[in-house]
Design a protein around this motif. Structure first.
Motif, PDB file in Angstrom:
ATOM      1  N   ASP A  54      -7.903  17.458   3.196  1.00 51.04           N
ATOM      2  CA  ASP A  54      -6.965  16.264   2.355  1.00 51.04           C
ATOM      3  C   ASP A  54      -6.277  15.802   3.846  1.00 51.04           C
ATOM      4  N   THR A  55      -5.666  16.617   4.422  1.00 52.35           N
ATOM      5  CA  THR A  55      -4.989  16.485   5.859  1.00 52.35           C
ATOM      6  C   THR A  55      -6.050  15.370   6.598  1.00 52.35           C
ATOM      7  N   ARG A  57      -8.339  13.312   5.711  1.00 56.34           N
ATOM      8  CA  ARG A  57      -8.677  12.272   5.047  1.00 56.34           C
ATOM      9  C   ARG A  57      -7.674  11.411   5.183  1.00 56.34           C
ATOM     10  N   GLN A  58      -6.212  11.803   5.162  1.00 56.26           N
ATOM     11  CA  GLN A  58      -4.890  11.091   5.192  1.00 56.26           C
ATOM     12  C   GLN A  58      -4.499  10.651   6.832  1.00 56.26           C
ATOM     13  N   ALA A  59      -5.196  11.410   7.338  1.00 59.78           N
ATOM     14  CA  ALA A  59      -5.009  11.067   8.994  1.00 59.78           C
ATOM     15  C   ALA A  59      -5.156   9.794   9.480  1.00 59.78           C
ATOM     16  N   GLU A  61      -4.512   6.946   8.077  1.00 59.37           N
ATOM     17  CA  GLU A  61      -3.377   6.016   7.397  1.00 59.37           C
ATOM     18  C   GLU A  61      -2.166   6.368   7.952  1.00 59.37           C
ATOM     19  N   ARG A  62      -1.932   7.686   8.178  1.00 54.69           N
ATOM     20  CA  ARG A  62      -0.689   8.183   8.901  1.00 54.69           C
ATOM     21  C   ARG A  62      -0.576   7.812  10.151  1.00 54.69           C
ATOM     22  N   ARG A  65       0.292   4.358  10.389  1.00 56.80           N
ATOM     23  CA  ARG A  65       1.689   4.048  10.018  1.00 56.80           C
ATOM     24  C   ARG A  65       2.660   4.567  11.201  1.00 56.80           C
TER      25      ARG A  65
END
Length: 176
Positions: A54-55, A57-59, A61-62, A65
Motif C-alpha cells: 500500500d505504501t 502504491r501511494q509513493a 502521489e506522495r 505532493r
C-alpha cells in the motif's frame, strides 16, 4: 535448599497444545499444521506485506505532493531573498514610491481610488477581483516597497470580489 526451576510462560501455553496435537491422528495433525501455516501466512500478509504494498502504491502521489510543496517553499524563499535584498538596497524616494503606487493602482481598472496623506496611503476598493487584488498587493510590495498596515475588507461571493479600504505604509512615504 533446592532450586525451583523457572517455567517459561510460553511453555505453559505450548505444552498443552503439544499434548493435544500428539493425541490427534496423523491425518488430523497434518490438517492442523496446514491450518496453522495458512493462518501464519495470512497474518504475515496482513501485518507485513499488505501495508508495504500500500505504501509503495501511494509513493508516486506522495512524492508529487511533496515536490509541489518543496517548489512552493523555494518560491517563497526566493521572494523573501529578493525582498531582503530590496530592503538593503538604496531606499526609494517619495516621488518614486508614489509613482509606483499610482501605476499599480491604475492596473485595478477603476475598482480602486488612491488617497495619500502624510506617511500613509489609503486605497478604497469596490468590487475588485481577487486575482487583481493579489497582483496589486504584490506590485505595491515589490515596486513601491509598501506594506498593508490596516485592512478593512469584505468579500462578495457573486461575483467573487473584495470591497473596503487598505492603509499602506513604508519608509518611502515617510521621507520627503
Amino acid at each position: 535448599m533446592a532450586k525451583v526451576p523457572k517455567i517459561n510462560p510460553l511453555a505453559r501455553w505450548v505444552a498443552p497444545l503439544q499434548a493435544a496435537h500428539a493425541r490427534l491422528a496423523p491425518r488430523e495433525q497434518r490438517a492442523v499444521a496446514l491450518a496453522a501455516w495458512v493462518l501464519g501466512l495470512g497474518l504475515l500478509w496482513w501485518l507485513a506485506v499488505a501495508p508495504a504494498l500500500d505504501t509503495l502504491r501511494q509513493a508516486p502521489e506522495r512524492h508529487a505532493r511533496i515536490d509541489a510543496q518543496l517548489s512552493h517553499m523555494r518560491s517563497m524563499a526566493a521572494t523573501a531573498d529578493s525582498l531582503r535584498a530590496q530592503n538593503t538596497a538604496t531606499p526609494l524616494g517619495r516621488d518614486d514610491v508614489l509613482r509606483a503606487l499610482e501605476q499599480a493602482t491604475a492596473g485595478l481598472a477603476g475598482t480602486a481610488q488612491l488617497a495619500v496623506l502624510g506617511d500613509r496611503a489609503t486605497v478604497t476598493l469596490k468590487n475588485t477581483p481577487p486575482d487583481a487584488l493579489a497582483q496589486w498587493l504584490s506590485q505595491v510590495r515589490v515596486n513601491a516597497r509598501l506594506m498593508p498596515l490596516e485592512a478593512k475588507l469584505s468579500r462578495a461571493t457573486e461575483p467573487a470580489a473584495w470591497s473596503g479600504t487598505l492603509v499602506l505604509g513604508g519608509p518611502g512615504l515617510s521621507g520627503s
